[in-house]
Design an enzyme around this catalytic site. Structure first.
Site, PDB file in Angstrom:
ATOM      1  N   GLU A 103       0.803  -1.218   0.000  1.00  0.00           N
ATOM      2  CA  GLU A 103       0.000   0.000   0.000  1.00  0.00           C
ATOM      3  C   GLU A 103       0.839   1.273   0.000  1.00  0.00           C
ATOM      4  O   GLU A 103       0.304   2.368  -0.178  1.00  0.00           O
ATOM      5  CB  GLU A 103      -0.940  -0.014   1.207  1.00  0.00           C
ATOM      6  N   GLU A 154       6.908 -21.759   8.317  1.00  0.00           N
ATOM      7  CA  GLU A 154       7.315 -20.920   9.435  1.00  0.00           C
ATOM      8  C   GLU A 154       8.277 -21.614  10.380  1.00  0.00           C
ATOM      9  O   GLU A 154       8.916 -20.982  11.214  1.00  0.00           O
ATOM     10  CB  GLU A 154       6.091 -20.441  10.223  1.00  0.00           C
TER      11      GLU A 154
END
Length: 304
Positions: free
Chosen positions: A85, A116
């Site tokens: 963004e 992860e």
């Protein structure tokens, strides 16, 4: 390992939601709203830490550094979102802020949970990104102990990058030897262990603060207006005109004409209006100040 996980605040059972499955939908959403109210208060407790991290980011970016987010699952997705963004909001180069998620881009839309667990993968991703001295690496992990994030921060530190950790548990493992740590303790989740809820909201709030504060100090904002917004669609072209109207006091048609003369650049339009310069001269003035409108106007005033 299991016992240690049970000790984490983010994994504990919430006493307020023990009968969650017996509640009506209105009761569920009301209860969730009550829990969400605690998030802002938790973030408030660590504002000094957030400010310290933002200052490190500003110092790095002003000196040619870049900002990287590394995370897994929800944390990784939030980092990628915040990075994505920045270009449309602040007109930054896409390489200035980068979000990296364990498991790669496909993990954004489909869970790759096993990714992860590898410190090596985190180290490898840092190397692939070409992180170097002067860059900033933010490791994001709600639990504060995700191996992928630990690996990313370890490799970043070895490369002499500035390191920042963001978690939702106190005394997190990812805090080890970082330059700044942010631990927003939001308490047990409505659904035990579901850190996409309060922890995710807290992380989103902090990431918003880090990049927004940094971009303001980099001159991407004038007053409270996103003057560096890129007019890439109809909505954003109209936003540029409204920004110009707000700053200059011009009518819509006048602002439209000025914006067109400035090739859609709100910063140039504002400088042109306030100095009487043409687009080329206004752009040169902005170039000297790194696109900072306020500094450009101050420079013009001194020249006059």
């Amino acid at each position: 390992m299991l016992e240690k996980l049970r000790e984490l605040t983010t994994e504990m059972k919430n006493e307020q939601t023990r009968d969650l499955d017996n509640l009506s939908i209105p009761q569920i959403v009301k209860l969730m709203n009550e829990e969400d109210k605690k998030v802002a208060a938790a973030v408030e407790e660590v504002l000094e830490d957030v400010a310290k991290a933002a200052e490190l980011i500003v110092a790095s970016l002003k000196n040619g550094g870049r900002l990287f987010y590394f995370g897994a699952g929800t944390s990784g997705r939030l980092g990628v979102l915040d990075a994505a963004e920045c270009p449309p909001t602040f007109g930054t180069d896409p390489s200035l802020v980068t979000g990296v998620i364990a498991g790669g881009p496909s993990a954004l839309v489909r869970s790759v949970e096993g990714a992860e667990d590898s410190q090596g993968l985190g180290q490898e991703d840092v190397r692939k990104c070409g992180v170097r001295a002067g860059d900033v690496v933010v490791g994001i992990a709600a639990s504060g102990r995700t191996p992928y994030v630990i690996g990313a921060l370890t490799e970043a530190k070895a490369r002499q990058a500035v390191t920042i950790s963001l978690s939702c548990n106190s005394g997190s493992l990812i805090d080890h030897e970082v330059d700044a740590s942010i631990n927003v303790v939001v308490g047990p989740e409505v659904v035990a262990g579901s850190t996409r809820l309060k922890a995710g909201t807290a992380q989103k709030m902090v990431l918003n603060m880090l990049t927004t504060a940094a971009m303001i100090k980099l001159g991407k904002v004038y007053g409270n207006l996103m003057v560096n917004v890129q007019a890439t669609n109809g909505k954003l072209r109209e936003r540029v005109k409204r920004i110009v109207m707000d700053v200059t006091g011009l009518s819509y048609r006048e602002a439209e004409k000025l914006t067109d003369a400035a090739a859609g650049d709100a910063r140039a339009a504002i400088v042109m209006h306030k100095t009487g310069l043409g687009r080329s001269e206004a752009s040169q003035l902005l170039l000297h100040t790194g696109g900072n409108v306020r500094q450009a106007l101050e420079m013009w005033a001194k020249m006059g």
